[in-house]
Design an enzyme around this catalytic site. Structure first.
Site, PDB file in Angstrom:
ATOM      1  N   ARG A 102      -0.963   8.646   9.675  1.00  0.00           N
ATOM      2  CA  ARG A 102      -0.890   7.192   9.836  1.00  0.00           C
ATOM      3  C   ARG A 102      -0.490   6.512   8.535  1.00  0.00           C
ATOM      4  O   ARG A 102      -1.061   6.778   7.486  1.00  0.00           O
ATOM      5  CB  ARG A 102      -2.266   6.669  10.267  1.00  0.00           C
ATOM      6  CG  ARG A 102      -2.365   5.154  10.305  1.00  0.00           C
ATOM      7  CD  ARG A 102      -3.734   4.740  10.790  1.00  0.00           C
ATOM      8  NE  ARG A 102      -4.748   4.928   9.775  1.00  0.00           N
ATOM      9  CZ  ARG A 102      -5.173   3.995   8.931  1.00  0.00           C
ATOM     10  NH1 ARG A 102      -4.640   2.783   8.954  1.00  0.00           N
ATOM     11  NH2 ARG A 102      -6.137   4.236   8.071  1.00  0.00           N
TER      12      ARG A 102
ATOM     13  N   HIS B 146     -11.132   9.817   7.487  1.00  0.00           N
ATOM     14  CA  HIS B 146     -10.922   8.376   7.571  1.00  0.00           C
ATOM     15  C   HIS B 146     -10.344   7.883   8.894  1.00  0.00           C
ATOM     16  O   HIS B 146     -10.655   6.788   9.333  1.00  0.00           O
ATOM     17  CB  HIS B 146      -9.996   7.959   6.426  1.00  0.00           C
ATOM     18  CG  HIS B 146      -9.758   6.482   6.344  1.00  0.00           C
ATOM     19  ND1 HIS B 146     -10.790   5.564   6.241  1.00  0.00           N
ATOM     20  CD2 HIS B 146      -8.619   5.754   6.366  1.00  0.00           C
ATOM     21  CE1 HIS B 146     -10.284   4.341   6.190  1.00  0.00           C
ATOM     22  NE2 HIS B 146      -8.970   4.419   6.271  1.00  0.00           N
TER      23      HIS B 146
ATOM     24  N   ARG C   7      -1.059   8.874   2.120  1.00  0.00           N
ATOM     25  CA  ARG C   7      -2.457   9.310   1.988  1.00  0.00           C
ATOM     26  C   ARG C   7      -2.661  10.812   1.995  1.00  0.00           C
ATOM     27  O   ARG C   7      -3.494  11.335   1.274  1.00  0.00           O
ATOM     28  CB  ARG C   7      -3.269   8.748   3.168  1.00  0.00           C
ATOM     29  CG  ARG C   7      -3.546   7.297   3.007  1.00  0.00           C
ATOM     30  CD  ARG C   7      -4.317   6.791   4.179  1.00  0.00           C
ATOM     31  NE  ARG C   7      -4.553   5.377   3.918  1.00  0.00           N
ATOM     32  CZ  ARG C   7      -5.116   4.561   4.771  1.00  0.00           C
ATOM     33  NH1 ARG C   7      -5.481   4.980   5.946  1.00  0.00           N
ATOM     34  NH2 ARG C   7      -5.323   3.314   4.466  1.00  0.00           N
TER      35      ARG C   7
ATOM     36  N   HIS D  66      -9.129   9.891   3.837  1.00  0.00           N
ATOM     37  CA  HIS D  66      -8.836   8.837   2.869  1.00  0.00           C
ATOM     38  C   HIS D  66      -9.019   9.429   1.481  1.00  0.00           C
ATOM     39  O   HIS D  66     -10.020  10.088   1.212  1.00  0.00           O
ATOM     40  CB  HIS D  66      -9.778   7.642   3.070  1.00  0.00           C
ATOM     41  CG  HIS D  66      -9.289   6.402   2.389  1.00  0.00           C
ATOM     42  ND1 HIS D  66      -9.327   6.254   1.022  1.00  0.00           N
ATOM     43  CD2 HIS D  66      -8.717   5.279   2.876  1.00  0.00           C
ATOM     44  CE1 HIS D  66      -8.805   5.081   0.700  1.00  0.00           C
ATOM     45  NE2 HIS D  66      -8.421   4.474   1.808  1.00  0.00           N
TER      46      HIS D  66
ATOM     47  N   GLU E  41       0.847  -1.195   0.000  1.00  0.00           N
ATOM     48  CA  GLU E  41       0.000   0.000   0.000  1.00  0.00           C
ATOM     49  C   GLU E  41       0.881   1.244   0.000  1.00  0.00           C
ATOM     50  O   GLU E  41       2.090   1.166   0.240  1.00  0.00           O
ATOM     51  CB  GLU E  41      -0.941  -0.007   1.211  1.00  0.00           C
ATOM     52  CG  GLU E  41      -1.987  -1.108   1.126  1.00  0.00           C
ATOM     53  CD  GLU E  41      -2.956  -1.122   2.295  1.00  0.00           C
ATOM     54  OE1 GLU E  41      -2.662  -0.485   3.317  1.00  0.00           O
ATOM     55  OE2 GLU E  41      -4.001  -1.769   2.181  1.00  0.00           O
TER      56      GLU E  41
END
Length: 525
Positions: free
Chosen positions: A378, A343, A282, A235, A111
């Protein structure tokens, strides 16, 4: 007054992990605000990050986490979590979580922000599989009592004792039993908050309806410090569909080759923002999507993986494929319309490596805590991991120090003698909507001093209104949540106004630079 050895507020990955460890030694009660599987865990599509690949190292996972966190992570926490990740995965395998395998080994995906393939997953519905396995084990354990439909209102502290002693201590919670329609005083030697994040403070969020920052607000009111509340993760890719709210399109779609495009021109724009393109962290991808939407007056952007083999897409993303097909979108043939949405709450109740908060007997784990793992942003798939590692460490700390926990004293019952039933439920709905709208517009992905000032002004105006309502009317689940939403919104704005720089998820046009030294924002009640 109900008495258990340990009380856990929240029935997601963090709460149930702690419960299963503790239940070997004592009696545990787990409270869920609604159904036992309605928290954020069940919604987690992505997976769990752990160093399991031959070429990967702990040092690489630590570095990726620190880079994503923009230097604000506490290194000892990151090391602690990363080094405990493989055993956390093993415990889940032992519980029967059916992780994807390939040629007899765990299938690892990649990811954004990760330098290696290190995400174990169950197709694209990892959270659901984990929640199911944990609930099954908890249901089967004689020392665990699971109580759904219990809305925690406030922590029971020393001032709620029949004879207060001036201690900084937690003795349990007052909770509204929705089934019985009454407030109960639930006492315990130790209390663990595992209440999840505060996503519902925002108009667009991938979080479930119950993510109203309850644990953070309760801990703050009880006298605990909270930290880094300005770092709200958005997100980058939530499905844009007027019928379906909050359907997340996992990071792994980009990890497996999905590209972001302007919906009219078809231009692939991510390389214009970052050399890592779609695999950038992100915050960068979310800001790029937000910029495209605002700059060109779009409703959404396109996420396209239709250039991959149809069988590959269906095999990797069966849940998303089926759901989108039901909405008339075939992701093997056409792009998916997406928007950014709130998110993850990176800040929360300040804790140590054992999940301990500022009150004796109180622990906070999972998304409601700020352990130092995430820093200013994060890293994908570190969140479920945090739940397992801290659920385990908090439980072990309680067990190791069991003799130091006193039996709860006589506590005052909830006093509802001076309140009446509300005649104006519309007030709650109106205030809830107003908070979520101004937080989205003024304290969203991109901020300015003026916007933050406006938000603070609105919060101040609502404060008196909500306090008066709370003082005069019988508590309902909606009123409890509104009070917590307002409290958390205040903490977010206060923290954002304290930070005179842009770092990680906090992006302020008036302070575009990043300071040389990384400082945490710690609010003291």
């Amino acid at each position: 007054m109900s008495n258990h050895d340990v009380l856990i507020v929240g029935s997601g990955a963090a709460g149930l992990t702690a419960a299963l460890v503790l239940a070997e030694h004592c009696r545990v009660m787990v409270l869920a605000k609604g159904g036992l599987d309605e928290g954020s865990t069940a919604w987690a599509q992505g997976g769990i990050a752990a160093v399991l690949d031959k070429g990967d190292t702990f040092e690489d996972h630590i570095r990726d986490t620190m880079v994503a966190g923009a230097g604000l992570n506490r290194r000892e926490t990151v090391e602690f979590v990363v080094e405990h990740a493989p055993e956390a995965i093993q415990r889940l395998i032992d519980l029967g979580v059916p992780f994807n395998n390939e040629k007899g080994a765990l299938h690892l995906t990649r990811e954004g922000g990760h330098s290696h393939r290190r995400i174990v997953h169950v197709n694209d519905a990892t959270g659901w599989a984990v929640q199911e396995a944990l609930l099954k084990a908890a249901n089967a354990h004689p020392n665990i009592t699971l109580k759904p439909n219990m809305v925690a209102i406030d922590l029971v502290t020393d001032r709620h004792r029949a004879h207060p002693k001036g201690q900084r201590r937690a003795w349990g919670v007052y909770a509204l039993n929705k089934d019985a329609g009454r407030v109960e005083c639930l006492s315990a030697k130790a209390t663990i908050l595992a209440t999840g994040g505060a996503g519902r403070t925002y108009l667009f969020s991938t979080a479930p309806r119950g993510a109203t920052g309850d644990g953070i607000a309760m801990a703050w009111r009880a006298g605990c410090r909270v930290s880094n509340m300005e770092f709200m993760q958005f997100h980058p890719t939530c499905l844009y569909n007027l019928e379906v709210k909050n359907f997340l399109i996992t990071e792994a779609v980009r990890g497996e080759g999905g590209i972001l495009k302007h919906p009219v021109t078809g231009h692939r724009y991510m390389p214009d923002y970052d050399e890592r393109a779609e695999l950038a962290p992100r915050d960068i991808v979310a800001r790029a999507n937000d910029d495209q939407i605002k700059r060109f007056g779009l409703d959404y952007v396109h996420l396209d993986i239709s250039h991959k083999e149809p069988e590959f897409v269906r095999h990797h993303f069966p849940t998303i494929y089926e759901r989108l097909l039901g909405l008339g979108i075939d992701m093997t043939k056409e792009p998916i319309p997406v928007v950014p949405a709130q998110h993850y709450t990176c800040g929360g109740v300040l804790t140590d490596l054992n999940g301990r908060a500022d009150l004796t007997g109180l622990y906070a784990i999972g998304e409601c805590s700020e352990s130092g793992l995430h820093g200013a942003n994060r890293l994908a798939s570190n969140s479920l991991l945090e739940c397992f590692v801290f659920g385990d460490s908090a439980a072990h700390h309680i067990i190791e120090h069991w003799d130091e926990f006193d039996t709860p004293p006589a506590l005052n019952p909830w006093d509802a003698s001076r309140v009446t039933d509300s005649d104006e439920e519309v007030v709650i709905k109106q205030n809830w909507t107003e908070i979520r709208r101004f937080m989205w517009n003024y304290v969203g992905i991109v901020r300015t001093n003026k916007r933050l000032e406006r938000a603070q002004h609105r919060i101040k105006t609502l404060k008196a209104e909500i306090a008066e309502y709370y003082a005069h009317f019988r508590v309902t689940a909606d009123l409890i949540e509104l009070r917590n939403l307002h409290q958390v919104a205040e903490l977010i704005v206060k923290s954002a106004r304290h930070r005179h720089e842009s770092r990680g998820l906090h992006y302020n046009l008036d302070y575009p630079q990043t300071e040389p030294a990384a400082r945490e924002t710690i609010l003291v009640p």
